[in-house]
Scaffold this active site. Structure first.
Site, PDB file in Angstrom:
ATOM      1  N   PRO A  86       0.896  -1.259   0.182  1.00  0.00           N
ATOM      2  CG  PRO A  86      -0.975  -1.728   1.485  1.00  0.00           C
ATOM      3  CD  PRO A  86       0.326  -2.013   1.127  1.00  0.00           C
ATOM      4  CB  CYS A  87       1.323   3.966  -2.610  1.00  0.00           C
ATOM      5  SG  CYS A  87      -0.446   4.159  -3.299  1.00  0.00           S
ATOM      6  CB  THR A  88      -1.339   5.255   2.564  1.00  0.00           C
ATOM      7  OG1 THR A  88      -2.453   4.241   2.190  1.00  0.00           O
ATOM      8  CG2 THR A  88      -2.156   6.312   3.326  1.00  0.00           C
TER       9      THR A  88
END
Length: 353
Positions: A86-88
């Protein structure tokens, strides 16, 4: 099709990277994904899974469990490891939050879960995908990116990172992403695929053998049914019809000469009231757009699921499970399968048009 062996997938989502791996000749035998709708989507569309998707937080899943799920013994290695943590923490759209700019997002550690499995599973090849903002020289990205490359090196692999724009590879969407390709040290370093398509993207021009695939070409002949909630209402929805295809809220500014300006110049995010042009690829389609965040269809409505499928290069018969918002999130977080296929073929020194 060549049988390239067993692939193992982390942070699988709805399976865009996985579909590309299978199209390139691998069998995705095991997958780890915590979102229940994405798990159901994976299980509905991937016939080579050796066992149900491991539906838990990856930090609680051991490498031994993953290999066992793939039907591999303790001494066996997967042929390919794929995944997009996940790139949050590194997403450009999140940098307005101070705690993210300072690198304090705890989900950044999910990169280390990928390198843990890489180190322990010892795959013959790997592909790691992430947002291209991970390469930015700022407090959030720089330490995480440096640590990631260091851990890959310490695991015994040569890593070759590069930012690729999906539109340059035949995807009807301008979607830049970081891809890190890797092989064990001592083997020839892999090369990324060469662009097959070219055109203008954010004032930059890329070159390839064919022009970018446009939204009009991708959606040509597609018959869709209206979906609940596709009309854009509220405070600004009535402004959408007058915006020309390919334009956004800036149409309603004094600088553009609008007789009744509604917005100040560059006072909104670029995708605010953004409308697709049938003559260009789609801009990046987000997983969780706000009520006025595009791209919207040139028919002045939200995009329908079959249209999203086409703009991401999923086959028309690929089934997504969940609510409309869940499906938007699943698709918006995916790697376009066509791009994934070309990236994985490049690991083998092969190309496809």
């Amino acid at each position: 099709m060549i049988d390239r062996g067993v692939a193992v997938s982390l942070f699988s989502g709805a399976g865009g990277l996985d579909r590309g791996a299978e199209d390139a000749g691998y069998q995705v035998r095991a997958a780890v994904e915590w979102d229940r709708d994405a798990v159901a989507t994976m299980e509905k569309n991937f016939s080579h899974l050796n066992s149900p998707v491991i539906s838990r937080d990856v930090t609680t899943v051991t490498t031994e469990e993953i290999l066992a799920a793939a039907g591999l013994g303790a001494s066996e290695r997967p042929d390919l490891l794929i995944g997009g943590p996940p790139c949050t923490p590194f997403s450009k759209s999140g940098f307005w939050l101070e705690w993210k700019r300072e690198g304090l997002d705890p989900t950044a550690s999910l990169l280390q879960e990928y390198t843990r499995v890489l180190r322990e599973a010892r795959p013959r090849r790997f592909v790691l995908e992430n947002v291209y903002a991970l390469t930015y020289d700022n407090a959030a990205s720089r330490p995480a990116y440096t640590r990631l490359l260091k851990e890959i090196d310490e695991a015994g692999y040569t890593a070759v990172p590069k930012v690729l724009n999906a539109a340059d590879y035949g995807v009807p969407q301008a979607r830049p992403r970081l891809f890190i390709l890797g092989v064990p040290k001592g083997e020839p370093a892999p090369e990324h695929p060469s662009p097959s398509h070219g055109g203008l993207w954010e004032r930059r021009r890329s070159s390839g053998g064919h022009p970018h695939v446009t939204c009009g070409q991708a959606l040509d002949g597609l018959v869709t049914e209206p979906e609940p909630g596709e009309q854009v209402g509220g405070k600004y929805g009535h402004l959408l019809p007058d915006i020309p295809p390919g334009d956004n809220y800036l149409h309603y500014t004094e600088r553009r000469g609008h007789p009744d300006p509604q917005f100040r110049w560059r006072s909104k995010y670029w995708s605010f009231l953004l409308k697709l042009s049938p003559d260009r690829p789609a801009p990046t389609i987000q997983a969780q757009p706000g009520p006025y965040i595009g791209p919207f269809h040139w028919e002045n409505r939200r995009l329908r699921v079959p249209e999203l499928r086409r703009l991401f290069t999923f086959p028309d018969n690929f089934e997504f499970v969940g609510s409309r918002n869940s499906i938007q999130a699943q698709i918006g977080n995916c790697v376009p399968p066509l791009l994934a296929k070309k990236v994985i073929l490049a690991l083998h020194g092969e190309t496809c048009e």
